[in-house]
Design a protein around this motif. Structure first.
Motif, PDB file in Angstrom:
ATOM      1  N   SER A  80     -11.922   0.681  -2.971  1.00 12.28           N
ATOM      2  CA  SER A  80     -10.930   1.737  -3.184  1.00 12.28           C
ATOM      3  C   SER A  80      -9.568   1.093  -3.406  1.00 12.28           C
ATOM      4  O   SER A  80      -9.391  -0.110  -3.167  1.00 12.28           O
ATOM      5  CB  SER A  80     -10.858   2.654  -1.950  1.00 12.28           C
ATOM      6  N   GLY A  81      -8.611   1.909  -3.814  1.00 15.02           N
ATOM      7  CA  GLY A  81      -7.236   1.421  -3.936  1.00 15.02           C
ATOM      8  C   GLY A  81      -6.673   1.047  -2.577  1.00 15.02           C
ATOM      9  O   GLY A  81      -5.909   0.089  -2.442  1.00 15.02           O
ATOM     10  N   GLN A  82      -7.056   1.818  -1.552  1.00 15.48           N
ATOM     11  CA  GLN A  82      -6.610   1.502  -0.191  1.00 15.48           C
ATOM     12  C   GLN A  82      -7.047   0.092   0.209  1.00 15.48           C
ATOM     13  O   GLN A  82      -6.274  -0.682   0.758  1.00 15.48           O
ATOM     14  CB  GLN A  82      -7.183   2.514   0.804  1.00 15.48           C
ATOM     15  N   ASN A  85      -4.944  -2.613  -1.620  1.00 14.68           N
ATOM     16  CA  ASN A  85      -3.620  -2.879  -1.047  1.00 14.68           C
ATOM     17  C   ASN A  85      -3.721  -3.549   0.317  1.00 14.68           C
ATOM     18  O   ASN A  85      -2.943  -4.445   0.637  1.00 14.68           O
ATOM     19  CB  ASN A  85      -2.802  -1.578  -0.964  1.00 14.68           C
ATOM     20  N   TYR A 106       2.788   5.601  -2.297  1.00 19.55           N
ATOM     21  CA  TYR A 106       1.690   6.542  -2.069  1.00 19.55           C
ATOM     22  C   TYR A 106       1.517   6.783  -0.552  1.00 19.55           C
ATOM     23  O   TYR A 106       1.627   5.842   0.244  1.00 19.55           O
ATOM     24  CB  TYR A 106       0.432   5.918  -2.673  1.00 19.55           C
ATOM     25  N   THR A 109      -0.846   4.543   1.356  1.00 18.01           N
ATOM     26  CA  THR A 109      -0.343   3.183   1.552  1.00 18.01           C
ATOM     27  C   THR A 109       0.747   3.169   2.609  1.00 18.01           C
ATOM     28  O   THR A 109       0.855   2.227   3.406  1.00 18.01           O
ATOM     29  CB  THR A 109       0.190   2.621   0.213  1.00 18.01           C
ATOM     30  N   GLU A 150       5.614   0.084  -5.788  1.00 20.65           N
ATOM     31  CA  GLU A 150       4.780   0.669  -6.844  1.00 20.65           C
ATOM     32  C   GLU A 150       5.589   0.769  -8.129  1.00 20.65           C
ATOM     33  O   GLU A 150       6.718   1.262  -8.100  1.00 20.65           O
ATOM     34  CB  GLU A 150       4.300   2.077  -6.430  1.00 20.65           C
ATOM     35  N   ASN A 154       3.765   7.107  -6.609  1.00 21.26           N
ATOM     36  CA  ASN A 154       3.004   8.338  -6.471  1.00 21.26           C
ATOM     37  C   ASN A 154       3.364   8.961  -5.127  1.00 21.26           C
ATOM     38  O   ASN A 154       3.122   8.315  -4.110  1.00 21.26           O
ATOM     39  CB  ASN A 154       1.496   8.010  -6.519  1.00 21.26           C
ATOM     40  N   ASP A 179       1.849  -2.373  -6.943  1.00 20.25           N
ATOM     41  CA  ASP A 179       0.764  -1.435  -7.212  1.00 20.25           C
ATOM     42  C   ASP A 179       1.070  -0.794  -8.567  1.00 20.25           C
ATOM     43  O   ASP A 179       2.022  -0.026  -8.702  1.00 20.25           O
ATOM     44  CB  ASP A 179       0.715  -0.399  -6.073  1.00 20.25           C
ATOM     45  N   THR A 181      -0.891   1.225 -10.395  1.00 14.49           N
ATOM     46  CA  THR A 181      -1.860   2.286 -10.654  1.00 14.49           C
ATOM     47  C   THR A 181      -1.391   3.271 -11.724  1.00 14.49           C
ATOM     48  O   THR A 181      -2.146   3.622 -12.622  1.00 14.49           O
ATOM     49  CB  THR A 181      -2.154   3.056  -9.351  1.00 14.49           C
ATOM     50  N   PHE A 182      -0.157   3.748 -11.623  1.00 15.99           N
ATOM     51  CA  PHE A 182       0.277   4.836 -12.509  1.00 15.99           C
ATOM     52  C   PHE A 182       0.482   4.402 -13.959  1.00 15.99           C
ATOM     53  O   PHE A 182      -0.047   5.041 -14.852  1.00 15.99           O
ATOM     54  CB  PHE A 182       1.516   5.529 -11.929  1.00 15.99           C
ATOM     55  N   SER A 201      -5.367   1.316  -7.795  1.00 23.79           N
ATOM     56  CA  SER A 201      -6.407   2.261  -7.467  1.00 23.79           C
ATOM     57  C   SER A 201      -7.064   2.558  -8.802  1.00 23.79           C
ATOM     58  O   SER A 201      -6.503   3.286  -9.632  1.00 23.79           O
ATOM     59  CB  SER A 201      -5.811   3.535  -6.849  1.00 23.79           C
ATOM     60  N   THR A 203      -9.448   4.314  -9.241  1.00 25.81           N
ATOM     61  CA  THR A 203      -9.848   5.719  -9.148  1.00 25.81           C
ATOM     62  C   THR A 203      -9.055   6.588 -10.118  1.00 25.81           C
ATOM     63  O   THR A 203      -9.516   7.654 -10.515  1.00 25.81           O
ATOM     64  CB  THR A 203      -9.551   6.219  -7.716  1.00 25.81           C
ATOM     65  N   LYS A 204      -7.869   6.144 -10.471  1.00 21.05           N
ATOM     66  CA  LYS A 204      -6.952   6.972 -11.262  1.00 21.05           C
ATOM     67  C   LYS A 204      -7.205   6.760 -12.753  1.00 21.05           C
ATOM     68  O   LYS A 204      -8.321   6.895 -13.188  1.00 21.05           O
ATOM     69  CB  LYS A 204      -5.523   6.655 -10.834  1.00 21.05           C
ATOM     70  N   VAL A 213     -14.466   6.184  -7.106  1.00 25.19           N
ATOM     71  CA  VAL A 213     -13.377   5.615  -6.311  1.00 25.19           C
ATOM     72  C   VAL A 213     -13.474   4.088  -6.385  1.00 25.19           C
ATOM     73  O   VAL A 213     -14.576   3.523  -6.292  1.00 25.19           O
ATOM     74  CB  VAL A 213     -13.480   6.096  -4.842  1.00 25.19           C
ATOM     75  N   GLY A 214     -12.327   3.437  -6.562  1.00 33.34           N
ATOM     76  CA  GLY A 214     -12.357   1.973  -6.623  1.00 33.34           C
ATOM     77  C   GLY A 214     -10.959   1.385  -6.635  1.00 33.34           C
ATOM     78  O   GLY A 214      -9.956   2.096  -6.757  1.00 33.34           O
TER      79      GLY A 214
END
Ligand SMILES: *Cc1c(COP(=O)(O)O)cnc(C)c1O
Length: 424
Positions: A80-82, A85, A106, A109, A150, A154, A179, A181-182, A201, A203-204, A213-214
């Protein structure tokens, strides 16, 4: 290869007669002819696979594509992204250490760093993403081991001045972890601006379909751990659990970080992404460069529409000329960077609730960044554990609605928002 080609082709090159699509290696374990062969893997003397908790070929194909996209030297997938991080931070921080982090991150996080990692004896100082160099400098301590932020936060949609944060982090001899992700590497490659480690993440947008999820961690291969030996004993002194290997010596700047995170943290904490999820993630990556511009086009149109509504007190979207982060977004991304727009509806939580109830296309979801438009009121959901003070510090007032613009027609999205305003 251009980014577009990398999204489609990087990471896996089949040989004559091999499968065109990435094979899903659905096996927990791998077979060897002799114990010596396997022993060399355990000693990290040879590279190869022995157990999927540590590494799996399917995951490695996809991690390699993400490393290429970000311009890094090595990468790994996490469950997951969690986990990404946590691993990125815990790979260089231990009990007694300290992190400097942007306060605008996020919610998950924020919890990870401020609650769970604090229980492990790792302290944090949060700074505003807009802080001056002096303020950022003042947050450092003797035991600071990393700076975290980030690219686009987010859900607050603040944009990190990566160059500034990298410069200050490096002046204190610690890496900057970003991070990304966005924006995804399609819109921004933080390593080009000085970031040392990039997390995702997946997942996004990378998955992009709300299917798997990843997470992922990418190492730039640029941070010189051995030059700051005393700060990073985990990388720069022998690991007794690996027969005295010193990661930074044996694997160099390019490979030490990911090798340690794989062979030590993944071995001990086991947060691997399943090969099935890695395969699904790769399907998303194959169209990432086609999807991202459309997410941004829709978000730009929705943000401009919201700006014209009397019911709305403000709109945040880095692609809006009036946005506080417009200039910095243009510098780092050249556009709004993502499909997520946030706005404050007049009337707080109550108004947010009755507006969202009327939406027909945009679904209420704890999610962002997939093909279908969705929305959320953070104060009553993802961020409900935060005090009003913390919410304001993170730029999230109670009436804030985050809308993640999908890949539908922008005319239909605006029509849906219009009828919701009229009927709320
Ligand atoms: C969702 C998200 C995370 C956490 O990722 P999961 O895959 O949900 O564990 C971390 N960082 C950002 C910016 C996110 O949007």
């Amino acid at each position: 290869m251009k980014k577009d080609t990398q999204c489609v082709q990087a990471g896996y090159t089949p040989q004559n007669g091999e499968p065109r699509q990435i094979p899903i290696i659905q096996s927990t374990t791998f077979k060897y002819d002799t114990s010596e062969d396997m022993g060399r893997l355990f000693d990290l003397e040879a590279s190869g696979y022995f157990y999927t908790r540590l590494q799996n070929p399917t995951n490695d194909y996809v991690a390699s594509k993400i490393a290429t996209l970000e311009g890094g030297t090595a990468a790994m997938l996490t469950s997951s992204g969690q986990a990404a991080n946590f691993f990125a931070l815990f790979n260089i921080c231990e009990c007694g250490d300290h992190i400097v982090s942007s306060a605008s991150i996020y919610g998950g996080t924020f919890n990870l760093i401020s609650v769970t990692m604090k229980k492990m004896g790792i302290d944090v100082t949060f700074v505003s993403p807009d802080c001056s160099e002096e303020e950022l400098n003042a947050a450092f301590r003797e035991n600071t081991k990393a700076v975290f932020g980030e690219t686009i936060a987010n859900p607050a949609l603040t944009v990190l001045d990566i160059e500034k944060f990298a410069k200050v982090a490096h002046s204190h001899g610690v890496p900057l972890i970003v991070d990304n992700t966005f924006p995804t590497p399609v819109n921004c490659r933080p390593i080009e601006w000085g970031a040392d480690i990039v997390t995702h993440s997946t997942t996004k947008y990378m998955d992009g379909h709300g299917a798997a999820v990843g997470g992922a961690i990418v190492d730039s291969g640029k941070f010189d751990w051995m030059a700051h030996k005393d700060k990073f004993p985990g990388l720069c002194t022998p690991d007794e659990s690996y027969h005295g290997i010193t990661y930074a010596e044996k694997f160099g700047k390019e490979g030490a970080f990911i090798t340690k995170a794989t062979s030590q943290l993944m071995r001990d904490l086991g947060s691997i992404q399943s090969p099935q999820h890695a395969f699904i993630l790769n399907l998303g990556l194959e169209s990432l460069h086609v999807r991202m511009p459309r997410h941004i086009e829709n978000a730009q149109a929705v943000a401009e529409f919201l700006q014209g509504r009397d019911e709305v007190s403000f709109v945040s979207y880095p692609g809006l000329k009036t946005d506080k982060y417009y200039d910095i977004a243009m510098k780092y991304m050249g556009n709004g960077g993502c499909g997520v727009v946030s706005f404050e509806i007049k009337g707080g939580r109550k108004a947010a609730e009755s507006f969202m109830k009327q939406l027909k296309l945009a679904a209420i979801e704890t999610h962002v960044a997939d093909a279908r438009t969705c929305c959320l009121n953070p104060a009553t959901s993802t961020h409900r554990q935060m005090t009003d003070e913390q919410l304001l510090e993170a730029g999230i007032p109670a009436g804030l609605i985050r809308i993640s613009c999908g890949l539908e027609s922008k005319e239909d999205l605006i029509a849906d928002l219009t009828q919701a305003f009229e009927n709320m």
